[in-house]
Design a protein around this motif. Structure first.
Motif, mmCIF file in Angstrom:
data_model
loop_
_atom_site.group_PDB
_atom_site.id
_atom_site.type_symbol
_atom_site.label_atom_id
_atom_site.label_comp_id
_atom_site.label_asym_id
_atom_site.label_seq_id
_atom_site.Cartn_x
_atom_site.Cartn_y
_atom_site.Cartn_z
ATOM 1 N N GLN A 133 0.852 -1.181 0.000
ATOM 2 C CA GLN A 133 0.000 0.000 0.000
ATOM 3 C C GLN A 133 0.883 1.224 0.000
ATOM 4 O O GLN A 133 2.022 1.165 0.425
ATOM 5 N N LEU A 134 0.307 2.326 -0.426
ATOM 6 C CA LEU A 134 1.075 3.565 -0.421
ATOM 7 C C LEU A 134 1.322 3.988 1.014
ATOM 8 O O LEU A 134 0.428 3.914 1.858
ATOM 9 N N VAL A 135 2.542 4.406 1.245
ATOM 10 C CA VAL A 135 2.815 4.935 2.569
ATOM 11 C C VAL A 135 2.144 6.291 2.722
ATOM 12 O O VAL A 135 1.558 6.602 3.740
ATOM 13 N N HIS A 136 2.215 7.066 1.676
ATOM 14 C CA HIS A 136 1.570 8.379 1.713
ATOM 15 C C HIS A 136 0.360 8.331 0.796
ATOM 16 O O HIS A 136 0.480 8.477 -0.411
ATOM 17 N N TRP A 152 3.953 0.866 -12.296
ATOM 18 C CA TRP A 152 3.149 0.039 -11.405
ATOM 19 C C TRP A 152 2.026 -0.637 -12.143
ATOM 20 O O TRP A 152 1.481 -0.109 -13.089
ATOM 21 N N LEU B 258 12.034 -3.494 -13.363
ATOM 22 C CA LEU B 258 12.600 -2.945 -12.135
ATOM 23 C C LEU B 258 12.392 -3.934 -11.006
ATOM 24 O O LEU B 258 11.269 -4.313 -10.689
ATOM 25 N N ILE B 265 12.003 4.807 -7.016
ATOM 26 C CA ILE B 265 10.710 5.425 -6.741
ATOM 27 C C ILE B 265 10.894 6.551 -5.739
ATOM 28 O O ILE B 265 11.647 6.449 -4.791
ATOM 29 N N LYS B 266 10.200 7.582 -6.020
ATOM 30 C CA LYS B 266 10.283 8.750 -5.134
ATOM 31 C C LYS B 266 9.785 8.401 -3.747
ATOM 32 O O LYS B 266 8.949 7.524 -3.574
ATOM 33 N N ALA B 267 10.275 9.113 -2.850
ATOM 34 C CA ALA B 267 9.975 8.777 -1.461
ATOM 35 C C ALA B 267 8.484 8.804 -1.171
ATOM 36 O O ALA B 267 7.976 7.998 -0.414
ATOM 37 N N GLU B 268 7.794 9.740 -1.804
ATOM 38 C CA GLU B 268 6.381 9.820 -1.441
ATOM 39 C C GLU B 268 5.558 8.726 -2.100
ATOM 40 O O GLU B 268 4.418 8.513 -1.768
ATOM 41 N N LEU B 269 6.187 8.040 -3.083
ATOM 42 C CA LEU B 269 5.472 6.943 -3.700
ATOM 43 C C LEU B 269 5.822 5.615 -3.054
ATOM 44 O O LEU B 269 5.521 4.563 -3.589
ATOM 45 N N GLU B 270 6.486 5.682 -1.965
ATOM 46 C CA GLU B 270 6.890 4.473 -1.259
ATOM 47 C C GLU B 270 5.687 3.601 -0.979
ATOM 48 O O GLU B 270 4.623 4.087 -0.639
ATOM 49 N N THR B 271 5.893 2.332 -1.089
ATOM 50 C CA THR B 271 4.810 1.461 -0.674
ATOM 51 C C THR B 271 5.268 0.638 0.505
ATOM 52 O O THR B 271 6.447 0.477 0.762
ATOM 53 N N LEU B 272 4.313 0.123 1.186
ATOM 54 C CA LEU B 272 4.612 -0.671 2.358
ATOM 55 C C LEU B 272 3.750 -1.904 2.278
ATOM 56 O O LEU B 272 2.534 -1.803 2.075
ATOM 57 N N ALA B 722 -1.420 10.808 6.566
ATOM 58 C CA ALA B 722 -0.518 11.186 5.485
ATOM 59 C C ALA B 722 -0.681 12.659 5.173
ATOM 60 O O ALA B 722 0.289 13.374 4.963
ATOM 61 N N ALA B 726 2.050 15.877 5.318
ATOM 62 C CA ALA B 726 2.335 16.747 4.190
ATOM 63 C C ALA B 726 1.995 18.193 4.499
ATOM 64 O O ALA B 726 2.420 19.092 3.816
ATOM 65 N N ASP B 753 9.185 17.166 -2.416
ATOM 66 C CA ASP B 753 9.727 17.206 -3.755
ATOM 67 C C ASP B 753 10.021 18.658 -4.122
ATOM 68 O O ASP B 753 9.124 19.483 -4.178
ATOM 69 N N ASP B 756 8.169 20.008 -7.214
ATOM 70 C CA ASP B 756 6.709 20.093 -7.185
ATOM 71 C C ASP B 756 6.304 21.556 -7.138
ATOM 72 O O ASP B 756 6.721 22.282 -6.259
ATOM 73 N N PRO B 757 5.510 22.000 -8.099
ATOM 74 C CA PRO B 757 5.149 23.422 -8.091
ATOM 75 C C PRO B 757 4.403 23.827 -6.825
ATOM 76 O O PRO B 757 4.489 24.970 -6.381
#
Lengths: 164, 1512
Positions: A133-136, A152, B258, B265-272, B722, B726, B753, B756-757
């Motif tokens: 799942q997305l962390v954010h 993805w 990959l 992957i960018k940090a904010e797209l991290e999955t868990l 989340a 932010a 980021d 990010d505008p």
């Protein structure tokens, strides 16, 4: 003095590989928007369709906004979850769509996706359930860089119909 | 020195130093060149080409692979030196001579042996090469960076392994496959060799690799700065198409799959990865779950305030404050002593350079030393500059101090008085002049030397530059001349001069040779600077010392203006307000401004906080004389870090200033107005009021040493968390926004980021902040451009009444909860709608003493209200949880069996002889409106109503013996009445009772029946109105109204004036006399759906003019059972039509601190009990006031009753027990179900109960049981059901040989076999160490055995299998009772009396209300007697006494007894008796109130109301 009523329902979802689905939803707006009444987020019941693959929720949404600017038009973000035979829940898809800006009845279809994860995670998902799942989770609707998720795996598109 | 320079330097050093390094480097360059060549060639790979290239280079370059190369470098670097296999030296030196075949064989062999050795070494296998990340490619291209250098270092030992190792990997794989004889490669191998592919991998992999190779080259082409435009070449190729590079966009995806997404992957797209979770109905809405207990404390210590400028400052004060500031500055500088530190550093550096230059100590190579020396030198330069600056600053500071002091002195002289005690003393420290001079000179010399050195260096450098540029210029000039000879020299000169400054790209300029340095000039400069900034040699060191030793000129010696000023200062006082989250929380005392403009507060404010602190502000207020206060300034204090706790926090000073303009008519200089020190008014100064607040803010430390700091990590569920991260404000608080460091840290942590505008403004802000620039914008916008696009301002939006109304309704604010139809336009909304709400908000913290006569109760009521509010708010969300049945109403489809029964019904009798009760349909309380709900009260009959006593008895002592049977039942007028006159003309019966039911001020009454045992059998219908028309379950549950069932006696008086008319007319007056009442709360009816049974009528102990015929039956020996009772009873049936669904209690579980095992056991126990006897109450766990589940036996513990009560009957235990029960019953009753709106039954402990002075049956019962336990009785808590309360708690005691059942709310006790005991069923018994459930066949107390030791009759919770674990009690060790203030009680008594009298007058608006003082005082005397005897056995004496005293009056009245909670119930009770309804013209009233105080503010209230009618 602008007021916006968002009245509608989350009809249901179709096209998922899982059968027992429910949906968590939320409406996200910019700072200029003020919620006068209604519930901003919620969750539907679990529906296990017996005929066809469309899970029907018919979950009502009724919000009343006041706004001082057009920025941050309400967005509906959805998380489709599936429940397995043990009653455990796992993510089946993320999705988001804008609430239509013209009045009247609209039928919206919101495609969803979910992160595939590594092969290890996919394997785990297939056998023991769960999934990445997305962390954010806010990037679903707030990120300007959603395009980067090309790598993805896409989820199946569900059918969320909203009538504002 | 930036890293790039450093790198270049290192590289150059390496080139000169190390041959092998250079060698490798060169080869690297070759390979690069090679690649570049290849690039230009068409991408067809020709084996011949490759071979030639290879032979030319002398090293085997795999054409398509550049990654393996680096990869190998990496490998060797890791592996370190190792032995060489024998072959390659030969192959390297002469491979031109060998034939192709030969070479191939050799290579294969070498490769194989290499592979073998590699395998033997058992090195961890590196990752497959395709997984190399592009970062390793960088390693090669950016040759010379640190890792590259390292590689070089190890590489130098065998540059040849380079070529060999390369084969290891592939060959290892081939080895197992190919079984060809050594030396003879197969055809396939040969082909592979030529195509330089030793990798026998599957086809697609190979293809991919090649693609990758091409990809790499493509990338280089893309990134290359050269455009494919070359002047001479043609634009079109042979085929007529534009010559162009192949399109960089490929039709298919070339990106490898990959496998490690984490890197890219960018940090904010991290999955868990989250496991599938079983979705439990979360208990997030419960009290105390997850939420930190809101017990945090912030200690704010405000020690004082100093004005650095104030309007009342005199000129001297201005100077003094300046001086003080300077002196402070001086002290601070002196303490740090930067100049000294820098001087020392300089010295150390110089020494280092000296030693470095010393050839004897030279260990390192020359150039490194040179480098370090260079570094040192530059450092010396820096340090010297810094030191000079510091010294200069020190000196100027000292000079300014002295200057200001001089000014001040001259001012004092000029004005001829002194205002400030400041005094500056300059101490001179003698120095050794000679030594000083030497040091000074040496310093200067050293400096000069260094400067000279620098200059020469610079000069040489410049010369070098000059020479090269000169040469260039010369060459250019020659060319110029050759080209354009016509051009004039002068013009050129002109050009030169003009473009001298411009960069050389514009064309070489004639360089100017640099000036050689002049040592004398340098010396001159150095000396000048030294003289300026340093203390001259031999000059004494000056140390200023500021003291307050001076004396201030007394008032009488000052001029008038100055005296005025001083007076003005005296009139001023200052105080501070502390604002937390912009709400005022406290303020300091107001202190007078001292003559030195210092204010000392020394106050510490402990802020108990609930919300996360966002801002902390101090407001400085000034009061002048008695006029209004004015806000001087606001000081914003930072919220302390969580590490700062009390005791560790340093006192800090925060400056503030105000922009107010003050002009004063005395010596004070004012503020914000120009003034001058000069006589002519020049050199004007404008000073603003300013000052410093010294304070310290810290987190408090709790009792157990735990700092009371709110946790930093705010856990939140779902998508919100989340969002929170932010959102800058919510994650670090608003105070963080002003703190750039925090903001930057947060940005780094949350991995914003930068591209990010939406983050752009934040990023810019952070970059500004972190780049060290001093400019920080004073605003910060989260959503830029928002303002510009708004079509309405915030204020306007907030002002909208409609929105506000909608919002409040949505929040379910009580006032607006069921507001319907909000108007669409603001103008249609009345302003007064909000008035009540705003008033309530304002008064939230103001304790109303109007309704509550005594303050303690007012506070308790307030507290209860708050508890109630918070609990209701917490459960508001829980209320919104619906079950399917709440929403979906599905009519059942009739099936065959239903059809059958309905057919069968046709044959049924229409009116069966024995009708059975049919269940009514329940109605959910959603779509109801006013008038839909009715309350049905069926009054069946009553027993033992008191009967009238003949008024004649006033003439004789009424005695029991005198009353005869005939007296009661004769229909003729009583023989005792002396005159058969108007008094009893119609009294055929002794009493004519009727029942009046009042509910919500609606009154219904039955017809009048006759006799003491009347039977009415009437149904009364009362409408029910819910508060605010809200028929939701929650609202219905909180209806607090009671149903009053009053029994009256209807007395008919003949008031016919003229006896002659008796034959033709009847003129009577009907009077009614209150006899008693039954009070049933609506909530009881609501929860039980129906109330059915015989209830005891609450009859006052004394009913004037009435008596109970209690002994009559005894005398007659009739109905022995009834004789036991001493009350009157009424049979009732009450229900609501239609039947409402009572709200269910909350469906959630509560958290608990009990042992998990115990909780499981309770669940099991309860389930078992419910299985056997579903209707019996079984209670093992209850919820305490903080919402936690607690095992029930923890509530029972011996607790001491008030000593006062024990002293009353020291030797009579039974009497003491009764007294204690009475005490408990005097604590007001407040059902939980009402206060907590059906949410749950909260149990408070006995001390909480006594503090709150309100509770329901359980609390009363627990307290009583605890008292009994303390008195040494065997006592149990008895859970069962009774009428009219429904499920309730009683207390059971064992008295020698029989059981007694105590009603804790009324204080009455009953024997086990008392038929009129209100307790109807027994569910379970609870002792201090066990719980017993009733498993007998019956549950009526009459029919059960209370012996809990019999396991067949009572199922015990703790048994042998689960022994009692010894649970600690939740009760306090001991109850502490304060004596109630008698005076306060007396005062309360008077007030209540006054209020009630006023009320009675109000209720009789059409008549005059007269008060009979004499009667009142008599009654007042009588009430204490009633209290002491508890309302028993005083009736007759009292009546006799009254009659004796009042003689000629017909008196009807009674005392009411109630526990005291509020005034309102008292008024209500008096109203319900209807005493005021008498409208006889000459009626008089008497009202007396008596309050008997018991310990702990428990008050027993007696109200005696009587009406008197004078007999004619």
């Amino acid at each position: 003095m602008a007021e916006v009523h968002v009245i509608g329902q989350i009809m249901g979802a179709t096209g998922f590989s899982e059968s027992s689905l429910f949906c968590k939803w939320g409406i996200h707006t910019g700072a200029a928007w003020k919620l006068l009444s209604g519930v901003r987020e919620g969750q539907t019941q679990v529906d296990t369709p017996q005929i066809g693959d469309m899970a029907y929720w018919s979950h009502p949404i009724d919000l009343h906004f006041a706004t001082k600017g057009l920025q941050g038009w309400p967005r509906l973000h959805l998380q489709v979850w599936s429940q397995d035979s043990f009653g455990r829940c796992q993510l089946a898809g993320y999705g988001f769509c804008h609430v239509p800006s013209s009045p009247g009845t609209h039928r919206l279809e919101c495609p969803t996706w979910r992160p595939l994860g590594s092969w290890r995670e996919q394997l785990a998902r297939a056998f023991v359930g769960g999934g990445p799942q997305l962390v954010h989770a806010d990037t679903i609707y707030s990120g300007a860089d959603r395009y980067r998720r090309g790598t993805w795996g896409p989820g199946a598109p569900p059918d969320h119909r909203l009538r504002p | 020195m930036n890293p790039r320079e450093e790198k270049v330097k290192i590289i150059t050093e390496e080139f000169t130093e190390n041959e092998e390094h250079a060698d490798v480097g060169r080869r690297k360059k070759n390979s690069k060149a090679q690649r570049r060549q290849r690039k230009k060639q068409p991408p067809t790979t020709d084996p011949e080409d490759m071979v030639s290239e290879k032979s030319h280079n002398g090293s085997q370059q795999e054409p398509a692979q550049e990654e393996p190369e680096t990869h190998l470098l990496g490998m060797t670097a890791k592996r370190g030196p190792r032995s060489l296999p024998p072959i390659p030296s030969a192959s390297r030196t002469g491979f031109a001579e060998f034939s192709m075949r030969e070479r191939m064989r050799e290579k294969l062999q070498a490769a194989r042996s290499k592979a073998e050795s590699a395998l033997l070494q058992e090195i961890p296998i590196p990752k497959p090469r395709r997984l190399r990340s592009p970062s390793s490619r960088e390693l090669e291209t950016e040759f010379g960076t640190e890792p590259g250098k390292e590689v070089q270092g190890t590489q130098q030992e065998d540059s040849q392994s380079y070529s060999r190792v390369k084969f290891r990997d592939p060959v290892r794989k081939t080895k197992s496959k190919t079984q060809a004889p050594p030396g003879f490669p197969s055809a396939e191998e040969a082909y592979n060799f030529f195509t330089f592919n030793f990798d026998p991998e599957p086809e697609e992999l190979e293809g991919k690799k090649q693609i990758k190779g091409r990809d790499g080259s493509d990338q280089e082409e893309e990134s290359g700065e050269e455009l494919p435009v070359q002047g001479e070449r043609k634009w079109f190729g042979d085929d007529g198409r534009i010559l162009a590079l192949p399109s960089p966009i490929k039709p298919f995806s070339s990106r490898p799959p990959l496998f490690t997404p984490a890197q890219s992957i960018k940090a904010e797209l991290e999955t868990l990865y989250k496991k599938a979770v079983k979705y439990v109905h979360s208990s997030q809405h419960m009290i105390g779950s997850g939420d930190p207990p809101g017990n945090f404390q912030l200690d704010i210590d405000i020690s004082g305030l100093i004005f650095t400028h104030h309007p009342c400052f005199s000129r001297e004060h201005v100077l003094a404050s300046k001086l003080a500031q300077l002196y402070d500055q001086y002290l601070a500088r002196h303490q740090r002593n930067k100049a000294k530190f820098l001087t020392d550093k300089l010295q150390a550096l110089r020494n280092a350079v000296q030693t470095g230059l010393d050839p004897e100590k030279l260990h390192q190579p020359l150039d490194t030393t040179q480098k370090t020396i260079n570094e040192y030198k530059s450092e010396i330069r820096q340090t010297r500059k810094l030191r000079d600056a510091e010294q200069e600053r020190d000196r100027t500071l000292l000079k300014t101090i002295i200057k200001v002091w001089k000014e001040m002195k001259s001012l004092r002289e000029f004005q001829r008085f002194t205002n400030t005690p400041l005094k500056l003393v300059l101490k001179k420290e003698k120095v050794d002049k000679k030594a000083d001079e030497e040091v000074y000179e040496a310093e200067i010399q050293a400096e000069i030397r260094e400067l000279l050195e620098e200059h020469t260096e610079a000069y040489e450098q410049k010369m070098e530059e000059y020479r090269t540029s000169h040469q260039q210029w010369k060459a250019w000039k020659k060319a110029q001349r050759a080209k354009k000879k016509k051009k004039k020299q002068a013009a050129e000169e002109d050009l030169d001069e003009e473009t001298e400054e411009l960069p050389a790209e514009e064309g070489p300029v004639k360089p100017i040779p640099p000036e050689p340095t002049d040592p004398a000039a340098i010396e001159q400069r150095v000396r000048e600077r030294a003289a300026h900034s340093r203390r001259r040699p031999g000059e004494p060191m000056l140390v200023p010392e500021l003291s307050l030793a001076g004396s201030v000129t007394p008032n009488d010696q000052c001029p008038r203006v100055e005296v005025l000023r001083r007076d003005d200062v005296k009139r001023r006082s200052v105080y501070l307000k502390v604002l937390f989250n912009s709400k005022e929380v406290s303020r300091t005392v107001s202190r007078q401004l001292g003559p030195d403009f210092r204010v000392h507060f020394g106050q510490i404010f402990n802020l108990q906080i609930f919300n996360w602190p966002e801002s902390l502000t101090l407001q400085v207020y000034e009061t002048v004389g008695y006029s209004s206060t004015s806000l001087l300034a606001e000081v914003f204090l930072p919220i302390p870090e969580t590490t700062v706790v009390t005791g560790r926090a340093p006192t800090e000073e925060v400056e503030f200033s105000s922009n107010q303009h003050v002009t004063l008519d005395h010596e004070g200089v004012g503020s914000g107005v120009p003034f001058s020190f000069e006589a002519d008014g020049s050199n004007q100064l404008i000073l603003m009021t300013s000052g410093k607040v010294s304070h310290s803010v810290a987190w408090a430390i709790g009792e157990n040493g735990i700092p009371l700091i709110p946790p930093l990590s705010h856990q939140n569920i779902g998508c919100r968390s989340a969002l929170k991260r932010a959102d800058a404000i919510s994650s670090i608080g608003t105070s963080g926004l002003t703190d750039m460091k925090k903001l930057a840290k947060w940005a780094a942590e949350s991995k914003l980021d930068p591209n990010d505008p939406s983050n752009a403004p934040l990023m810019q802000l952070i970059s500004v902040a972190t780049s060290g620039e001093s400019y920080v914008p004073d605003f910060f916008r989260l959503e830029q451009l928002q303002q510009e696009f708004n079509f309405i301002s915030d204020e306007e939006l907030n002002r909208s009444k409609r929105f506000r109304l909608l919002h409040l309704r949505n929040q379910e604010v009580p006032e607006f909860r069921n507001y319907k139809q909000i108007p669409a336009y603001d103008r249609e909304i009345m302003e007064k709608i909000f008035q009540d709400y705003e008033k309530r908000l304002r008064d939230r913290n103001v304790i109303e003493t109007k309704d509550h006569v005594d303050t303690h109760r007012a506070m308790v009521a307030k507290y209860l209200q708050q508890v109630r509010e918070s609990v209701v708010n917490r459960f508001l969300i829980a209320k919104h949880h619906f079950l399917l049945t709440d929403l979906v109403v599905e009519e059942e489809v009739p099936n065959i069996s239903i059809l059958g029964t309905s057919l069968f019904k046709l044959a049924e009798q229409k009116r069966p002889l024995r009708p059975r009760r049919k269940g009514r349909k329940k109605v959910t309380a959603q779509n109801l409106s006013d008038g839909d709900i009715k309350l049905l009260v069926n009054i069946v009959r009553a027993y033992d109503i008191p009967v009238r006593k003949p008024t004649a008895s006033k003439f004789q002592q009424p005695s029991r013996s005198s009353r005869t049977f005939s007296e009661k039942h004769v229909t003729s007028p009583s023989p005792h009445s002396p005159t058969p006159s108007a008094d009893f003309p119609l009294s055929q019966v002794l009493v004519r009772p009727f029942v009046e039911v009042s509910f919500q001020r609606t009154i219904c009454h039955t017809t009048t029946a006759e006799g003491p045992n009347p039977s009415w059998n009437e149904e009364l219908e009362l409408p029910f109105r819910a508060p605010n028309g809200d028929y939701s379950t929650a609202s219905l549950q909180s209806v607090k109204d009671d149903v009053y069932i009053n029994i009256f006696d209807e007395v008919v008086y003949d008031i016919l004036e003229d006896d002659r008319e008796r034959g033709s007319g009847i003129h009577t007056r009907i009077e009614r006399h209150w006899l008693g009442c039954v009070k049933i709360p609506f909530s009881t009816i609501y929860f039980q759906a129906r109330v059915d049974g015989t209830f005891k009528i609450d009859i006052p102990p004394v009913l004037l003019g009435y008596s109970k015929e209690r002994n009559m039956f005894m005398e007659r020996g009739f109905d022995a059972v009834r004789s036991l009772s001493d009350g009157s009873y009424i049979t009732l049936f009450i229900t609501i039509e239609p039947q409402l669904v009572p709200g269910e209690s909350v469906r959630e579980k509560f958290e608990s601190q009990e042992d998990e095992k115990l909780l499981q056991a309770t669940e099991k126990f309860q389930a078992e009990c419910a299985l056997k006897f579903p209707n019996r109450r079984c209670l093992t766990t209850v919820i305490d006031i903080s919402g936690k589940t607690v095992f029930i036996t923890r509530y029972l513990k011996p607790l001491n009753p008030p000593q006062e009560l024990l002293n009353f009957y020291p030797d009579n235990q039974q009497a003491t027990a009764e007294l204690v029960a009475r005490y408990v019953s005097l604590i007001p009753f407040l059902p939980d179900t009402v206060s907590f709106a059906g949410i749950c039954d909260l149990w408070s402990t006995s001390d909480q109960f006594l503090d709150l002075l309100a509770g329901d049956e359980e609390e009363h019962a627990v307290l009583l049981c605890n008292y009994f336990l303390w008195l040494g009785k065997k006592a149990w808590l008895l859970m069962g059901s009774a009428i009219p309360e429904g499920p309730t708690a009683y207390v059971l005691t064992w008295e020698k040989n029989h059981y007694l059942i105590w009603n804790p709310c009324s204080g009455h006790f009953y024997g086990q076999f008392d038929t009129f005991c209100p307790l109807k069923s027994v569910g379970c018994l609870i002792g201090p160490d066990n719980v017993w459930f009733n498993i007998q066949q019956y549950d009526s107390p009459l029919r059960i055995n209370f012996d809990v030791t019999k396991p067949k009759l009572w199922k015990s919770f703790f048994s042998r299998s689960l022994p009692y674990p010894g649970l600690s009690s939740v009760q306090p060790e001991e109850l502490i009772y304060q004596r109630t203030d008698k005076a306060a009680a007396a005062e309360l008594q008077d007030r209540i009396e006054k209020i009630l009298k006023e009320k009675i007058m109000d209720w009789r608006p059409r008549y005059l209300t007269r008060w009979n003082r004499y009667c009142t005082s008599t009654l007042r005397h009588f009430l204490p007697l009633l209290e002491s005897s508890q309302g028993e056995d005083v009736e007759d004496d009292h009546q006799a006494e009254l009659l004796k005293q009042l003689g000629d009056y017909r008196l009807s009245g009674f005392p009411l007894h109630m526990p005291y909670s509020e005034v309102k119930p008292l008024i209500e009770a008096v109203y319900s008796t209807g005493v005021h309804n008498i409208d006889v013209p000459n009626v008089e009233f008497a009202l007396a109130v008596y309050i008997h105080p018991y310990p702990k503010n428990v008050l027993s209230v007696w109200i005696y109301v009587a009406s008197l009618v004078r007999n004619r």
